[in-house]
Write a protein that holds these residues in place. Structure first.
Motif, PDB file in Angstrom:
ATOM      1  N   LEU A 396      18.386  14.639 -20.467  1.00  0.00           N
ATOM      2  CA  LEU A 396      18.186  13.404 -19.259  1.00  0.00           C
ATOM      3  C   LEU A 396      17.174  12.164 -19.939  1.00  0.00           C
ATOM      4  O   LEU A 396      17.502  11.386 -20.382  1.00  0.00           O
ATOM      5  CB  LEU A 396      17.614  13.876 -17.703  1.00  0.00           C
ATOM      6  CG  LEU A 396      18.384  14.455 -17.076  1.00  0.00           C
ATOM      7  CD1 LEU A 396      17.535  14.933 -15.848  1.00  0.00           C
ATOM      8  CD2 LEU A 396      19.589  13.811 -16.920  1.00  0.00           C
ATOM      9  N   ASP A 397      16.013  12.427 -20.441  1.00  0.00           N
ATOM     10  CA  ASP A 397      15.357  11.546 -21.976  1.00  0.00           C
ATOM     11  C   ASP A 397      16.598  11.053 -22.688  1.00  0.00           C
ATOM     12  O   ASP A 397      16.134   9.708 -23.021  1.00  0.00           O
ATOM     13  CB  ASP A 397      14.348  12.493 -22.514  1.00  0.00           C
ATOM     14  CG  ASP A 397      12.716  12.764 -21.491  1.00  0.00           C
ATOM     15  OD1 ASP A 397      13.726  12.636 -20.321  1.00  0.00           O
ATOM     16  OD2 ASP A 397      12.245  13.350 -21.327  1.00  0.00           O
ATOM     17  N   HIS A 398      17.292  12.167 -23.317  1.00  0.00           N
ATOM     18  CA  HIS A 398      17.723  11.376 -24.262  1.00  0.00           C
ATOM     19  C   HIS A 398      19.266  10.136 -23.999  1.00  0.00           C
ATOM     20  O   HIS A 398      18.798   9.143 -24.425  1.00  0.00           O
ATOM     21  CB  HIS A 398      18.468  12.596 -25.112  1.00  0.00           C
ATOM     22  CG  HIS A 398      19.255  12.664 -26.480  1.00  0.00           C
ATOM     23  ND1 HIS A 398      19.378  12.244 -27.054  1.00  0.00           N
ATOM     24  CD2 HIS A 398      21.010  12.221 -25.944  1.00  0.00           C
ATOM     25  CE1 HIS A 398      20.302  11.640 -28.110  1.00  0.00           C
ATOM     26  NE2 HIS A 398      21.098  11.688 -27.015  1.00  0.00           N
ATOM     27  N   VAL A 399      19.366  10.600 -23.109  1.00  0.00           N
ATOM     28  CA  VAL A 399      20.387   9.976 -22.421  1.00  0.00           C
ATOM     29  C   VAL A 399      20.252   8.964 -22.088  1.00  0.00           C
ATOM     30  O   VAL A 399      20.898   7.512 -22.169  1.00  0.00           O
ATOM     31  CB  VAL A 399      21.159  10.468 -21.165  1.00  0.00           C
ATOM     32  CG1 VAL A 399      22.248   9.115 -20.536  1.00  0.00           C
ATOM     33  CG2 VAL A 399      22.357  11.883 -21.677  1.00  0.00           C
ATOM     34  N   VAL A 400      18.330   8.141 -21.258  1.00  0.00           N
ATOM     35  CA  VAL A 400      18.631   7.048 -20.659  1.00  0.00           C
ATOM     36  C   VAL A 400      17.441   6.464 -21.930  1.00  0.00           C
ATOM     37  O   VAL A 400      17.553   5.533 -22.041  1.00  0.00           O
ATOM     38  CB  VAL A 400      17.349   7.701 -19.369  1.00  0.00           C
ATOM     39  CG1 VAL A 400      16.120   6.458 -18.758  1.00  0.00           C
ATOM     40  CG2 VAL A 400      17.806   8.377 -18.288  1.00  0.00           C
ATOM     41  N   GLU A 401      17.217   7.149 -23.025  1.00  0.00           N
ATOM     42  CA  GLU A 401      16.372   6.740 -24.179  1.00  0.00           C
ATOM     43  C   GLU A 401      16.745   6.339 -24.451  1.00  0.00           C
ATOM     44  O   GLU A 401      16.374   5.452 -25.806  1.00  0.00           O
ATOM     45  CB  GLU A 401      14.744   7.408 -24.544  1.00  0.00           C
ATOM     46  CG  GLU A 401      13.683   8.244 -23.651  1.00  0.00           C
ATOM     47  CD  GLU A 401      12.650   9.287 -23.680  1.00  0.00           C
ATOM     48  OE1 GLU A 401      13.076   9.038 -25.333  1.00  0.00           O
ATOM     49  OE2 GLU A 401      12.266   9.378 -23.247  1.00  0.00           O
ATOM     50  N   ASN A 402      18.167   6.548 -24.535  1.00  0.00           N
ATOM     51  CA  ASN A 402      19.128   6.194 -25.908  1.00  0.00           C
ATOM     52  C   ASN A 402      20.090   4.990 -25.975  1.00  0.00           C
ATOM     53  O   ASN A 402      20.140   3.783 -26.438  1.00  0.00           O
ATOM     54  CB  ASN A 402      19.721   7.234 -27.046  1.00  0.00           C
ATOM     55  CG  ASN A 402      18.645   7.882 -27.960  1.00  0.00           C
ATOM     56  OD1 ASN A 402      18.008   7.029 -28.749  1.00  0.00           O
ATOM     57  ND2 ASN A 402      18.272   8.598 -27.350  1.00  0.00           N
ATOM     58  N   HIS A 403      19.590   4.536 -24.045  1.00  0.00           N
ATOM     59  CA  HIS A 403      20.593   3.460 -23.295  1.00  0.00           C
ATOM     60  C   HIS A 403      20.173   2.156 -24.118  1.00  0.00           C
ATOM     61  O   HIS A 403      18.480   1.995 -23.947  1.00  0.00           O
ATOM     62  CB  HIS A 403      20.879   3.454 -22.751  1.00  0.00           C
ATOM     63  CG  HIS A 403      22.140   2.789 -21.662  1.00  0.00           C
ATOM     64  ND1 HIS A 403      22.149   1.410 -21.346  1.00  0.00           N
ATOM     65  CD2 HIS A 403      23.145   3.213 -21.786  1.00  0.00           C
ATOM     66  CE1 HIS A 403      22.795   1.000 -20.969  1.00  0.00           C
ATOM     67  NE2 HIS A 403      23.543   2.117 -21.197  1.00  0.00           N
ATOM     68  N   ALA A 405      19.389  -0.352 -22.308  1.00  0.00           N
ATOM     69  CA  ALA A 405      19.071  -0.970 -20.676  1.00  0.00           C
ATOM     70  C   ALA A 405      17.943  -0.163 -20.934  1.00  0.00           C
ATOM     71  O   ALA A 405      16.973  -0.803 -20.007  1.00  0.00           O
ATOM     72  CB  ALA A 405      20.021  -0.771 -19.783  1.00  0.00           C
ATOM     73  N   SER A 406      17.985   0.415 -21.373  1.00  0.00           N
ATOM     74  CA  SER A 406      16.482   1.331 -21.019  1.00  0.00           C
ATOM     75  C   SER A 406      15.043   1.246 -21.121  1.00  0.00           C
ATOM     76  O   SER A 406      13.728   0.640 -20.723  1.00  0.00           O
ATOM     77  CB  SER A 406      16.290   2.564 -22.096  1.00  0.00           C
ATOM     78  OG  SER A 406      15.444   3.537 -21.847  1.00  0.00           O
ATOM     79  N   ASP A 475      30.475  -2.432 -20.801  1.00  0.00           N
ATOM     80  CA  ASP A 475      29.417  -2.477 -19.653  1.00  0.00           C
ATOM     81  C   ASP A 475      28.143  -1.768 -20.220  1.00  0.00           C
ATOM     82  O   ASP A 475      27.844  -0.186 -20.904  1.00  0.00           O
ATOM     83  CB  ASP A 475      29.879  -1.952 -18.447  1.00  0.00           C
ATOM     84  CG  ASP A 475      29.181  -2.575 -17.227  1.00  0.00           C
ATOM     85  OD1 ASP A 475      27.753  -2.693 -17.759  1.00  0.00           O
ATOM     86  OD2 ASP A 475      28.630  -1.809 -16.456  1.00  0.00           O
ATOM     87  N   THR A 476      27.407  -2.263 -20.808  1.00  0.00           N
ATOM     88  CA  THR A 476      25.747  -1.921 -21.230  1.00  0.00           C
ATOM     89  C   THR A 476      24.727  -1.712 -19.886  1.00  0.00           C
ATOM     90  O   THR A 476      23.749  -2.359 -19.987  1.00  0.00           O
ATOM     91  CB  THR A 476      25.712  -2.137 -22.364  1.00  0.00           C
ATOM     92  OG1 THR A 476      25.566  -3.922 -22.542  1.00  0.00           O
ATOM     93  CG2 THR A 476      26.608  -2.061 -23.363  1.00  0.00           C
ATOM     94  N   LEU A 483      24.643   4.859 -13.380  1.00  0.00           N
ATOM     95  CA  LEU A 483      25.921   5.812 -13.187  1.00  0.00           C
ATOM     96  C   LEU A 483      25.750   6.980 -14.498  1.00  0.00           C
ATOM     97  O   LEU A 483      26.182   7.925 -13.936  1.00  0.00           O
ATOM     98  CB  LEU A 483      26.804   4.954 -13.315  1.00  0.00           C
ATOM     99  CG  LEU A 483      27.046   4.381 -12.562  1.00  0.00           C
ATOM    100  CD1 LEU A 483      28.660   3.547 -12.578  1.00  0.00           C
ATOM    101  CD2 LEU A 483      27.307   4.264 -11.248  1.00  0.00           C
ATOM    102  N   LEU A 484      25.236   6.434 -16.003  1.00  0.00           N
ATOM    103  CA  LEU A 484      25.362   7.432 -16.793  1.00  0.00           C
ATOM    104  C   LEU A 484      24.181   8.926 -16.388  1.00  0.00           C
ATOM    105  O   LEU A 484      24.393  10.041 -16.771  1.00  0.00           O
ATOM    106  CB  LEU A 484      25.157   6.952 -18.310  1.00  0.00           C
ATOM    107  CG  LEU A 484      25.494   8.095 -19.570  1.00  0.00           C
ATOM    108  CD1 LEU A 484      26.411   8.841 -19.447  1.00  0.00           C
ATOM    109  CD2 LEU A 484      24.992   7.355 -20.633  1.00  0.00           C
ATOM    110  N   TYR A 485      23.354   8.670 -15.476  1.00  0.00           N
ATOM    111  CA  TYR A 485      22.161   9.442 -15.609  1.00  0.00           C
ATOM    112  C   TYR A 485      22.701  10.446 -14.238  1.00  0.00           C
ATOM    113  O   TYR A 485      22.375  11.048 -14.473  1.00  0.00           O
ATOM    114  CB  TYR A 485      21.158   8.147 -15.177  1.00  0.00           C
ATOM    115  CG  TYR A 485      19.838   9.240 -13.810  1.00  0.00           C
ATOM    116  CD1 TYR A 485      19.567   9.958 -14.334  1.00  0.00           C
ATOM    117  CD2 TYR A 485      19.914   8.678 -12.787  1.00  0.00           C
ATOM    118  CE1 TYR A 485      18.008  10.705 -14.013  1.00  0.00           C
ATOM    119  CE2 TYR A 485      19.107   8.963 -12.222  1.00  0.00           C
ATOM    120  CZ  TYR A 485      18.414  10.056 -12.647  1.00  0.00           C
ATOM    121  OH  TYR A 485      17.283  10.771 -11.082  1.00  0.00           O
TER     122      TYR A 485
END
Length: 616
Positions: A396-403, A405-406, A475-476, A483-485
């Motif tokens: 979850l950290d990886h997915v969120v922090e590498n987006h 928009a993070s 979409d970014t 949604l990805l989270y």
């Protein structure tokens, strides 16, 4: 059964804090954000109490918690530990870890207003990382860098995938007690890697130890190993000691559960020398007192009193199991004490950087792709089944922090003094209302995630499995990140459903889930799990279940309780119960997404085969 086989039914630190973190984010999934965090409960001035100390070394911090005899948290503190990562190699320093423990213990004692002489027992829990020390107890490098500080191969290290494959190809009988195959996260593949790649280090090492065993050794000078660590991560056959479980003095049991033929076959026969001196000549049940208790030197470093009983250790996830397994609502306290079977219907999710799935049974159950059965590795006289997901909070950290928009979202969360994950949960609620979705989960009807970013530990046991995302667009936005989270949370929960169904298909009867760890503080994570698995999820009264489990080891060592089982019943307590949705549409939706989840891995296997043929 002594030794011979018997038939038995970049390179820089990721963390290097010079200043403590200034806040704690309650929904953060990573222990790396808990550095220097403190929690305390006001305690009245009173005569000397019986207080028990639990120490837990996670992936990114060392934590200490003080509990009373009812399992009530009096105060806790954490201190960061350094970690180095270079590709598949992940390393730490045992010296740095010990210094962090000392800081955390002193801080927790001060915050809880607990004097050193009030601490009556101490227990350690830690990740199942591998420690190398020489005859003087000094660190021996396990790193390509040659840096002697880096003497710990961290549990998540995947350098030994090829060694694990070679070991598994031999089909040793001991593998049936590991779900049929060894994971590269277990110790034998890592030991073989060191022998093959760092020969000078191999010749220097006097003791190879699981981290929690090294901690108790550092505290007491007693080299006795835990049945938990040796059985779960070293292929030790703990059931060799079944007849000794009722002996009064079982803390110095000769290690008769090693399979010497296994070590010889895989090229590590030198570890058999000296009655297995380098890997453990004696073992003990978790919670048994070690040596003469805390040594004067260790007591001074920790700010405690020498001689305090120290219990034989547990792996951190297993300590979480001990700290939460009896945390059920007490409808009938007598039934709770007497029913030895009810506990076999529960599974504990210890949700942090990774997630471990712990279930126990009276009889041994061989489940392909799931670790175990491990006898008395968590709860004495029960067989442990251990499933797992190698990356959950970390994912979850990886997915969120590498987006993209993070960073903006993180700033917004900080300005509101809430965590990034709480903000994402709020965004999802707003989206559900704006889009008039019938329920929150339905937002991800077009987004599907296979969460195997660090391989699949259970139940497929494929370390080469990769993560997959279906449904990306251009979409970014922050909403797309939300949604990805959510889809990633669901993917993790579908993985847990897969594990539960697989275990139940092979003899378990799990109908209740208990959850602890950092992710258990996230209401969306827990509700999605309840809806997807279809079971109620019980949260413990105390959030710090791993620390509580470690402190229970100290209470047992101090003879406050006659057994680990009795201590669990006395010190565990239930909190909130999260029930699955009663809306049949929610079940129908998740059943459909679960089908897609299972198909994603099958597609990956097909793709793998097509490319292998193309490159042949």
């Amino acid at each position: 059964m002594s030794g011979k086989r018997k038939e038995l039914s970049d390179s820089t630190p990721l963390l290097g804090y010079s200043q403590p973190l200034q806040h704690y984010t309650p929904f953060s999934s990573s222990l790396l954000e808990m550095a220097a965090t403190t929690t305390t409960t006001t305690v009245d001035s009173a005569p000397l109490r019986s207080v028990f100390l639990g120490v837990d070394v996670g992936t990114g911090s060392a934590r200490a918690g003080l509990f009373d005899e009812n399992g009530k948290l009096l105060g806790s503190s954490s201190s960061p530990i350094q970690i180095w990562k270079d590709g598949d190699c992940v390393e730490q320093s045992s010296t740095d870890i010990w210094h962090a423990i000392c800081a955390a213990v002193k801080s927790a004692s001060s915050l809880a207003n607990v004097a050193g002489k009030e601490v009556k027992g101490l227990g350690f829990a830690a990740t199942c990382s591998l420690v190398a020390v020489d005859a003087d107890g000094s660190p021996v490098t396990v790193s390509w860098s040659g840096d002697s500080r880096r003497n710990v191969i961290v549990w998540m290290d995947h350098r030994a995938v090829e060694q694990a494959e070679r070991i598994n190809s031999r089909n040793s009988p001991v593998l049936q007690y590991c779900g049929g195959s060894l994971s590269p996260e277990m110790e034998p593949p890592k030991l073989l890697w060191v022998k093959e790649n760092l020969q000078e280090s191999w010749s220097m090492v006097f003791r190879w130890m699981d981290l929690s065993d090294w901690l108790s050794y550092r505290a007491t000078g007693d080299d006795t190993r835990s049945l938990c660590t040796t059985v779960c991560k070293w292929t030790y056959l703990g059931h060799a000691h079944m007849q000794k479980v009722n002996e009064k003095d079982s803390r110095d049991m000769e290690a008769c559960g090693w399979d010497d033929d296994f070590w010889e076959e895989i090229g590590l026969g030198d570890l058999v020398d000296g009655h297995h001196a380098k890997i453990g000549r004696s073992v003990a049940f978790p919670g048994h007192p070690l040596g003469s208790g805390l040594t004067p030197a260790a007591a001074k470093e920790l700010g405690l009193v020498s001689g305090i009983p120290v219990g034989t250790s547990l792996i951190d996830a297993h300590a979480g199991g001990v700290g939460v397994m009896e945390s059920v609502p007490q409808l009938d306290s007598e039934a709770k004490e007497c029913d030895n079977e009810a506990i076999c219907h529960r599974m504990v999710l210890v949700c942090g950087t990774s997630t471990c799935h712990m279930a126990i049974s009276r009889s041994k159950l061989f489940i392909p792709g799931v670790w175990g059965p491990f006898w008395s590795a968590m709860v004495p006289e029960y067989w442990l089944t251990e499933g797992g997901q190698s990356a959950t909070g970390a994912l979850l950290d990886h997915v969120v922090e590498n987006h993209v928009a993070s960073p903006h979202l993180a700033n917004r969360a900080a300005s509101r003094n809430i965590s990034l994950y709480e903000l994402l949960n709020n965004i999802l609620e707003t989206m559900m209302l704006d889009l008039k979705c019938p329920f929150l989960a339905a937002l991800t009807e077009d987004t599907h995630v296979l969460p195997d970013y660090h391989g699949n530990r259970s139940p497929i046991a494929d370390p080469k499995s990769k993560g997959m995302v279906c449904g990306f667009t251009l979409d970014t936005s922050e909403k797309q990140l939300a949604l990805l989270y959510l889809a990633t949370v669901q993917g993790i929960a579908y993985g847990t459903r897969h594990i539960v169904e697989h275990c139940n298909a092979h003899g378990h009867n799990i109908d209740t889930i208990l959850a602890c760890g950092g992710l258990a503080k996230n209401p969306v994570f827990i509700q999605e799990h309840a809806d997807i698995i279809g079971c109620p999820i019980i949260l413990p009264r105390e959030n710090e279940s791993v620390l509580l489990g470690a402190s229970i080891l100290g209470a047992v060592a101090a003879k406050k309780f006659s057994s680990l089982n009795e201590a669990m019943r006395a010190m565990n307590a239930a909190g909130q119960v999260i029930h699955p949705s009663k809306d049949p549409k929610v079940k129908k939706f998740h059943d459909a997404k679960y089908r897609i989840f299972r198909e994603l891995y099958e597609q990956q296997l097909s793709h793998r085969s097509i490319m292998a043929q193309a490159l042949a």
